[in-house]
Write an enzyme that holds these catalytic residues in place. Structure first.
Site, PDB file in Angstrom:
ATOM      1  N   HIS A  21      -3.339   6.962   2.924  1.00 55.22           N
ATOM      2  CA  HIS A  21      -3.718   5.399   2.248  1.00 55.22           C
ATOM      3  C   HIS A  21      -5.528   5.351   2.928  1.00 55.22           C
ATOM      4  O   HIS A  21      -5.500   5.749   4.129  1.00 55.22           O
ATOM      5  CB  HIS A  21      -3.082   4.378   2.741  1.00 55.22           C
ATOM      6  CG  HIS A  21      -3.356   3.731   2.760  1.00 55.22           C
ATOM      7  ND1 HIS A  21      -3.605   2.750   1.504  1.00 55.22           N
ATOM      8  CD2 HIS A  21      -3.320   1.894   3.238  1.00 55.22           C
ATOM      9  CE1 HIS A  21      -4.221   1.719   1.635  1.00 55.22           C
ATOM     10  NE2 HIS A  21      -3.825   1.179   2.456  1.00 55.22           N
ATOM     11  N   ASN A  66     -10.440  -0.083   0.605  1.00 55.80           N
ATOM     12  CA  ASN A  66      -8.736  -0.546  -0.183  1.00 55.80           C
ATOM     13  C   ASN A  66      -7.779  -1.082  -0.905  1.00 55.80           C
ATOM     14  O   ASN A  66      -8.249  -1.633  -0.780  1.00 55.80           O
ATOM     15  CB  ASN A  66      -7.996  -1.411   1.386  1.00 55.80           C
ATOM     16  CG  ASN A  66      -6.901  -0.698   1.484  1.00 55.80           C
ATOM     17  OD1 ASN A  66      -5.845  -0.501   0.576  1.00 55.80           O
ATOM     18  ND2 ASN A  66      -6.117  -1.532   2.683  1.00 55.80           N
ATOM     19  N   CYS A  93       1.087  -0.933  -0.185  1.00 56.71           N
ATOM     20  CA  CYS A  93       0.078  -0.387   0.222  1.00 56.71           C
ATOM     21  C   CYS A  93       0.430   0.922  -0.409  1.00 56.71           C
ATOM     22  O   CYS A  93      -0.296   1.733  -0.428  1.00 56.71           O
ATOM     23  CB  CYS A  93      -0.966  -0.073   1.576  1.00 56.71           C
ATOM     24  SG  CYS A  93      -1.959  -1.374   1.042  1.00 56.71           S
TER      25      CYS A  93
END
Ligand code: UT7
Length: 326
Positions: A253, A283, A113
């Site tokens: 994020h 996500n 990520c």
């Protein structure tokens, strides 16, 4: 020495939606729990014939248009992904061909990520070398192919998507002021996809044990995410001598709304200054930061001249933050 500017951004989300109500039919969970614990309502899922490079292609074309450039102008491709089309060749090489670029260098970045923030940082160094002028950084993921839809711990969180930026040398106000990257490999087992590499190649055993899907210790990841992003943001603020109140937007994020809230609260950044789309996208790993950034550019929230703080955290464990003027 040159500094770096974002010349254009683009993003792409596949059309198919997977809502919490759809998930209720697959796994023992419910919409209310997912919203309360993660803030997520829905995520996008790639169609069967869409791979990571297809999503990346759409986002990259949009970023090139926004920067008023053609594919032939790109002189380096950095592709952040942990769900690339295949192990070899790299997704960056596949994208180079699909976009119709010249025979420029193309490289995948595996930092989960944090991959896009790592990519922006590497692009900044390449620009400072004086050798490159138009770097395409793209983050694209089709994580739905690596989610076990019988595991309520992970299946509720992840979605597919892509975001891209064109980075160029800057001699004006737009600039990267500070970058912080870090990794802690000792905590790698908190979030992993065990099979498919040289340690555990594909076999019947892998399929039986479902080792080809992501596994996550959610609570531990949550705590580390908040702690690590706080520390990383603190480092870029300190090294650039920037006060929290100078920041126009925090673009974090997008993993869980509660993680984002905790980071914003730690720095006293008001909710109105936080770009958050995790409710609609879930996500998307390396793609969350550029997608969130691009959406806010397109709808006019992010404007030229504003100071923006990007921060990310992911498997590895990896983390990274960038303080920039857009
Ligand atoms: O990019 C980085 C990648 N990952 C992340 O950032 C994820 C970080 N972690 C998280 O977002 C959260 O830890 C989760 C969303 C994964 C889990 O939330 P949590 O608040 O940490 O829940 P928990 O695992 O502590 O579980 C609390 C309760 C448990 O029930 P009991 O033992 O209290 O009766 C779980 O069994 O909630 C239950 N539970 C669920 N219930 C409905 C856990 N998952 C679910 C679910 N639906 N999906």
């Amino acid at each position: 020495m040159n500094t770096t500017r974002i010349a254009g951004t683009g993003s792409y989300l596949p059309e198919r939606r997977l809502t919490n109500f759809d998930l209720e039919k697959k796994v023992e969970t419910n919409h209310e729990w997912i919203v309360e614990r993660t803030g997520i309502h829905s995520r996008n899922i790639a169609s069967e014939n869409e791979n990571a490079t297809d999503l990346a292609l759409m986002a990259s074309r949009r970023a090139l248009d926004a920067a008023n450039l053609l594919a032939e102008d790109v002189d380096f491709i950095l592709f952040a992904t942990v769900s690339g089309d295949q192990i070899m060749p790299s997704s960056a090489c596949v994208l180079q061909n699909k976009l119709g670029c010249r025979k420029i260098p193309a490289l995948d970045i595996s930092a989960a990520c944090s991959g896009f923030v790592y990519g922006m940082s590497l692009a900044d160094s390449l620009i400072k070398s004086g050798n490159y002028k138009n770097i395409l950084v793209v983050g694209a993921e089709v994580l739905s192919r690596f989610v076990n839809y019988e595991d309520r711990n992970t299946s509720i969180l992840f979605g597919d998507g892509a975001g891209a930026m064109i980075l160029q040398p800057s001699d004006g106000d737009s600039a990267f002021h500070a970058i912080d990257l870090a990794a802690d490999g000792s905590l790698g087992d908190l979030f992993e996809l065990p099979a498919g590499g040289s340690r555990l190649p594909f076999s019947q055993k892998v399929l039986d044990e479902k080792s080809h899907f992501m596994r996550m210790k959610g609570k531990e990841i949550f705590k580390n995410a908040v702690r690590t992003m706080n520390l990383s943001c603190q480092r870029v603020l300190e090294s650039s001598g920037t006060k929290e109140e100078e920041i126009s937007w925090l673009v974090p994020h997008q993993a869980n709304a509660r993680i984002i809230d905790a980071v914003a609260k730690f720095f006293g950044i008001a909710n109105e200054k936080v770009i958050m789309n995790v409710d609609q996208t879930g996500n998307t790993s390396a793609a969350t930061v550029p997608i969130a950034f691009d959406e806010a550019v397109v709808d006019g929230r992010i404007q030229r001249g504003q100071k923006i703080l990007l921060t990310a955290f992911g498997a590895g464990l990896t983390s990274g933050s960038i303080l920039l003027t857009y």
